[in-house]
Design an enzyme around this catalytic site. Structure first.
Site, PDB file in Angstrom:
ATOM      1  N   SER A 102       0.864  -0.979  -0.050  1.00  0.00           N
ATOM      2  CA  SER A 102       0.456   0.399  -0.276  1.00  0.00           C
ATOM      3  C   SER A 102       0.735   0.960   0.120  1.00  0.00           C
ATOM      4  CB  SER A 102      -0.882  -0.440   0.872  1.00  0.00           C
ATOM      5  OG  SER A 102      -1.853  -0.522   1.033  1.00  0.00           O
ATOM      6  N   SER A 106      -5.441   3.272   4.953  1.00  0.00           N
ATOM      7  CA  SER A 106      -5.136   2.638   4.006  1.00  0.00           C
ATOM      8  C   SER A 106      -6.459   1.652   2.910  1.00  0.00           C
ATOM      9  CB  SER A 106      -4.157   1.853   3.887  1.00  0.00           C
ATOM     10  OG  SER A 106      -3.306   1.296   2.760  1.00  0.00           O
ATOM     11  N   LYS A 144       0.322   4.055  -3.113  1.00  0.00           N
ATOM     12  CA  LYS A 144      -0.656   4.574  -2.605  1.00  0.00           C
ATOM     13  C   LYS A 144      -0.290   6.276  -2.638  1.00  0.00           C
ATOM     14  CE  LYS A 144      -4.197   1.820  -0.674  1.00  0.00           C
ATOM     15  NZ  LYS A 144      -3.978   0.443   0.476  1.00  0.00           N
TER      16      LYS A 144
END
Length: 429
Positions: free
Chosen positions: A70, A130, A73
């Site tokens: 993640s 997240s 991101k």
């Protein structure tokens, strides 16, 4: 005689070696400086940089391309904030949840098909919790309903930022192709990969261009909807805001307010952290730790190394004279020279205890074509450079007073004077 010559040759050779060795020791390049310490980290890769300059303070296998989970991101966050800043979208715009964003696996599970939320609400879910579903919804909203097109935007931005040739995105979330299942992109091959240095560069650009991201990432928890019974808990245990949290206070780190965690089976546990103390902000990245607590324990080692050993050193102040270039010659002016000073102050990250002689200051005037009257006070007329152990920073030098254009009469007689001075000087030679 031959033996004497050989002895001389050996002595000269040794002298050259010693001299070169001394020079290399006095002025190591950035890579040598970064590799000089072993923090004994249990990670696949790591890096530490200073946030305002991007100066590398420590690195360990930082050019190895690995799945970032993640942490990918961060690029999604950048593109969303860029779209807001440019006016393409607004924080208050409503985003409708698609089937894909409702289906995506992993962290999140906040959204249902057909629901509508603001860009700001979804950004909060992505940056605090997240949330994969919020990330996909935002990606589709910006890229005309296609996350694949958004991933192409991510790859284009990676090139603009100067990321490595290994940097690659296939989704807005960092999920692997297997995890994406039927939603995996057909027009983009491979998997999402980043080096630790790539992740640090993305973080550097976010903080440089969109520092408001910290207003989101510093929040330990937040309810997604007011009616929700429980809030979203930030996966970043190191937030300074967790100092009174029973579960996380042992991990809370003074000054830490971001930035992005990530974990998958392939990636292990990763974390891009940022903290500010005494006017210096650092960005750290660790990738591939074996447990969730470990990514924070190793990050603490990296940040402690930075804050314990380095400081932001102001070498020059604004409006300061430079001894080696106090004036610059001006053509066609009432005056032939103009006093110059620094336009801004200049700071550089240095080892604590660094002495003034370790900072080499050099200055040079601008090109002659730019040094023609009239010159206004504040006009850029040169540059000054500070060099410290292979790191260079520059600032402008500006005129400290106006220089009016000289009349043709003044310039004519000045030319005659210069002619005779040059002639007499030539004769004396």
């Amino acid at each position: 005689m031959l033996l004497s010559v050989r002895r001389v040759a050996v002595i000269v050779t040794l002298a050259i070696i010693v001299q070169l060795g001394t020079a290399l020791w006095i002025q190591p390049n950035k890579a040598e400086a970064a590799e000089a310490v072993d923090l004994k980290l249990d990670v696949k890769s790591a890096i530490l940089i200073e946030a305002s300059t991007g100066q590398v303070l420590y690195e360990n296998n930082a050019d190895a391309a690995l799945p970032p989970a993640s942490m990918a991101k961060m690029m999604t966050e950048y593109l969303v904030m860029e779209a807001v800043k440019s006016g393409k979208i607004k924080w208050e715009d409503m985003v409708q949840v698609s089937q894909y964003s409702a289906d995506v696996i992993g962290s999140g599970d906040l959204l249902a098909v057909g629901e509508q939320y603001t860009v700001k609400d979804l950004f909060g879910a992505m940056s605090i919790y997240s949330a994969n579903d919020a990330s996909v919804a935002l990606a589709e909203f910006i890229a005309g309903g296609s996350e694949e097109n958004f991933a192409k935007m991510m790859n284009e931005k990676a090139k603009e930022m100067g990321l490595s040739n290994q940097a690659h995105f296939i989704s807005s979330t960092g999920l692997s192709r297997v995890d994406l299942g039927k939603y995996a992109p057909k027009g983009i091959e491979g998997e999402t990969l980043l080096t630790a240095k790539d992740a640090a560069i993305i973080a550097y650009n976010i903080l440089k261009d969109h520092k408001e991201v910290l207003d989101f990432t510093k929040q330990p928890s937040k309810k997604f909807r007011e009616k929700d019974k429980a809030p979203m808990i930030n996966w970043n245990w190191m937030l300074e805001g967790n100092k009174d949290n029973v579960n996380f206070k042992k991990y809370a780190y003074p000054g830490l307010d971001g930035l992005k965690t990530g974990s998958t089976d392939d990636a292990g546990y990763c974390f891009t952290g940022t903290a500010e103390r005494n006017g210096m902000r650092l960005i750290s990245v660790v990738m591939g730790t074996k447990t969730e607590p470990k990514r924070f324990e190793e990050t603490r080692k990296v940040l402690d190394y930075g804050f314990n050993n380095f400081e932001m050193k102001q070498v020059l102040t604004a409006k300061a004279e430079i001894d080696s270039l106090k004036t610059v010659n001006i053509k066609k002016g009432v005056e032939t020279q103009v006093p110059v000073v620094t336009q801004t102050g200049l700071s550089i990250v240095a080892k604590k205890g660094a002495t003034p002689d370790q900072f080499v200051i050099t200055a040079e005037p601008a090109d002659e074509s730019k040094l023609v009257a009239p010159i206004a006070k504040g006009a850029v007329v040169g540059t000054v450079k500070v060099t410290y152990q292979g790191t260079e920073k520059t600032a402008n030098l500006i005129a400290n007073e106006d220089v009016e254009k000289g009349s043709w009469f003044r310039l004519f007689f000045r030319a005659i004077k210069d002619f005779f001075v040059d002639t007499i000087s030539g004769k004396k030679k």
